[in-house]
Design an enzyme around this catalytic site. Sequence first.
Site, PDB file in Angstrom:
ATOM      1  N   ASP A   1       0.772  -1.347   0.130  1.00  0.00           N
ATOM      2  CA  ASP A   1      -0.116  -0.061   0.018  1.00  0.00           C
ATOM      3  C   ASP A   1       0.857   1.332   0.004  1.00  0.00           C
ATOM      4  O   ASP A   1       0.299   2.276   0.810  1.00  0.00           O
ATOM      5  CB  ASP A   1      -1.062  -0.005   1.320  1.00  0.00           C
ATOM      6  CG  ASP A   1      -2.030  -1.179   1.081  1.00  0.00           C
ATOM      7  OD1 ASP A   1      -1.965  -2.069   0.217  1.00  0.00           O
ATOM      8  OD2 ASP A   1      -2.821  -1.218   2.003  1.00  0.00           O
TER       9      ASP A   1
ATOM     10  N   LYS B   1      -6.790  -4.905  -3.067  1.00  0.00           N
ATOM     11  CA  LYS B   1      -7.662  -5.381  -1.798  1.00  0.00           C
ATOM     12  C   LYS B   1      -8.407  -4.514  -1.344  1.00  0.00           C
ATOM     13  O   LYS B   1      -8.151  -3.051  -1.657  1.00  0.00           O
ATOM     14  CB  LYS B   1      -6.658  -5.940  -0.800  1.00  0.00           C
ATOM     15  CG  LYS B   1      -6.017  -4.816  -0.195  1.00  0.00           C
ATOM     16  CD  LYS B   1      -4.843  -5.434   0.627  1.00  0.00           C
ATOM     17  CE  LYS B   1      -4.087  -4.060   1.359  1.00  0.00           C
ATOM     18  NZ  LYS B   1      -4.905  -3.410   2.089  1.00  0.00           N
TER      19      LYS B   1
ATOM     20  N   CYS C   1      -1.960  -2.503   7.688  1.00  0.00           N
ATOM     21  CA  CYS C   1      -1.936  -3.446   6.754  1.00  0.00           C
ATOM     22  C   CYS C   1      -0.778  -4.226   6.349  1.00  0.00           C
ATOM     23  O   CYS C   1      -0.659  -5.295   6.244  1.00  0.00           O
ATOM     24  CB  CYS C   1      -2.321  -2.602   5.561  1.00  0.00           C
ATOM     25  SG  CYS C   1      -3.835  -2.145   5.393  1.00  0.00           S
TER      26      CYS C   1
END
Length: 186
Positions: A15, A101, A140
Amino acid sequence: MINELKKDDVLLIVDVQKDFCPGGALAIENGDAVIPVLNNWISNAVASGVSAYASRDWHPKDHISFSKQGGSWPPHCIQDSEGARFHSDLELPDSVIKVTKGVRFDQDQNSAFDQTGLAVELHKKGIKRLWVGGLAEDVCVLATALDGLKEGFDVMLIKNATRPVTPEGGEKALKEMSDAGIKIVR
Ligand SMILES: [Zn+2]
């Protein structure tokens, strides 16, 4: 540690998107400091013939993880928005495979392994070990690293390639990862 990359390793970048970097919708302090470190890892992975994967948070508008919808976060990484883009300083060659995701309407997916099929893909390729970095360390990255371990991989966290939402969260996440058996490397 970069020279230790082996054929059955994979680099997993979590990310590194505009919204998680300074100026973004859910900015992490010094989040962009991970970029030069990861660029170095990416070029070494490419040179070593090691695959690299980059996950991205990719939420539908009014996602369940947003505070207005009862979640914990301000709106961020909305599909096709500027903030959802990978940071432009991150040097992602075409060979880097993207993992999307956070697309589910009914639940959040913090981990790059959560219902993405990534573990099946990596096992199929004979991957044994993951080198993980990205954002955020206590959300994450934590979820991805722990899931990687659960899926049977050895997991290495590249400490200087990640930053937490809060310093306390970062400390807690480091301990949790280290207690679980994840190796923390600089
Ligand atoms: Zn999200």
